[in-house]
Design an enzyme around this catalytic site. Sequence first.
Site, short mmCIF file in Angstrom:
data_model
loop_
_atom_site.label_atom_id
_atom_site.label_comp_id
_atom_site.label_asym_id
_atom_site.label_seq_id
_atom_site.Cartn_x
_atom_site.Cartn_y
_atom_site.Cartn_z
N ARG A 1 9.97 7.52 4.22
CA ARG A 1 8.64 6.92 4.40
C ARG A 1 7.77 7.19 3.18
NH1 ARG A 1 4.80 4.88 7.81
NH2 ARG A 1 2.72 5.73 7.50
N LYS A 2 7.25 6.11 2.58
CA LYS A 2 6.32 6.28 1.48
C LYS A 2 5.11 7.09 1.95
CE LYS A 2 6.08 1.80 1.16
NZ LYS A 2 5.68 0.41 0.84
N ASP B 1 -0.19 -2.02 -2.49
CA ASP B 1 -1.63 -2.10 -2.23
C ASP B 1 -2.20 -0.78 -1.73
OD1 ASP B 1 -0.42 -2.32 0.33
OD2 ASP B 1 -2.24 -3.27 1.12
N THR C 1 9.18 -1.22 2.49
CA THR C 1 8.05 -1.36 3.41
C THR C 1 8.09 -0.31 4.52
OG1 THR C 1 6.99 -2.88 4.99
CG2 THR C 1 9.34 -3.19 4.63
N ASN C 2 6.97 0.38 4.70
CA ASN C 2 6.81 1.26 5.86
C ASN C 2 6.54 0.41 7.09
OD1 ASN C 2 7.04 3.61 4.32
ND2 ASN C 2 4.84 4.06 4.32
N GLN C 3 7.24 0.66 8.17
CA GLN C 3 7.03 -0.11 9.40
C GLN C 3 6.88 0.84 10.59
OE1 GLN C 3 6.65 -3.51 9.82
NE2 GLN C 3 6.60 -3.71 7.58
N SER C 4 5.81 1.63 10.55
CA SER C 4 5.62 2.60 11.62
C SER C 4 5.30 1.93 12.95
CB SER C 4 4.51 3.58 11.26
OG SER C 4 3.24 2.97 11.36
N ASP D 1 5.93 -3.43 -2.34
CA ASP D 1 5.53 -3.24 -0.96
C ASP D 1 5.46 -4.63 -0.31
OD1 ASP D 1 4.18 -2.10 1.38
OD2 ASP D 1 2.38 -3.06 0.54
N ARG D 2 5.48 -4.71 1.00
CA ARG D 2 5.41 -6.05 1.64
C ARG D 2 3.99 -6.36 2.16
NH1 ARG D 2 8.41 -7.65 7.15
NH2 ARG D 2 6.31 -7.11 7.91
N ASP D 3 3.58 -5.72 3.26
CA ASP D 3 2.32 -6.08 3.92
C ASP D 3 1.13 -5.69 3.05
OD1 ASP D 3 3.94 -6.89 6.03
OD2 ASP D 3 3.77 -4.95 7.04
MG MG Z 1 0.92 -2.46 2.04
#
Ligand code: MG
Length: 209
Positions: free
Chosen positions: A133-134, A159, A76-79, A34-36
């Site tokens: 989307r995760k 995370d 990465t989810n980027q909603s 994951d990224r963020d």
């Molecule tokens: Mg995250």
Amino acid sequence: MAESEGFPLAEPGLWVERTSATNFPDGRPALFLDRDGTINVDTGYPDDPAAVVLRDGIAPVIEAANVRGIPVIVVTNQSGIARGYFGWDAFARVNGRVLELLAEQNAFVDMVLACAYHEAGRGALAVADHPMRKPNPGMLLEAGRRLGLDLSRSLIVGDKLADMEAGQRAGLARGWLADGEGSTIGGFSVSPLRGAHHVEELLTAIRSL
Ligand SMILES: [Mg+2]
């Protein structure tokens, strides 16, 4: 959609970018991240490249995979894009900064997938429970197809439990949850990742792939 021109979009809400020139033989296990909140400190819908700060201990994890020829893939989810907080252009700048900071620590990402879809979105991005989307496993499965990965030996670091569930549903071997607790999800083992001791355990798992 002029704002998305020139970006590596497989569809309006899905970014798929090969970020290294490394070739991998078929059948490799991968390290998914994951990224963020996992690679960089999560500031909540990050859209400012100048504000990007890496988390401690993550660059050596990526470098260990690089050294062993294990593809490193960001999912990465980027909603925030669907919600209209920022566009793919801001995503590109922030993501470029994340990759730049990693490279300064000799850590390199091979592929980046980002999913913008969200039920609270606008226009073409307003999709509830999109398969990419995760916690859905679509991004992991897509990377698996594109790189010929052995998902059954692959690892994921995230995370959120949604990251772990995506890993479980993609048939991965094991997950590591930053700041989280150990658990099992449908037989999928989740290990905590808190501090140097757990980073060492993750490094050992990567080196034994
Ligand atoms: Mg995250």
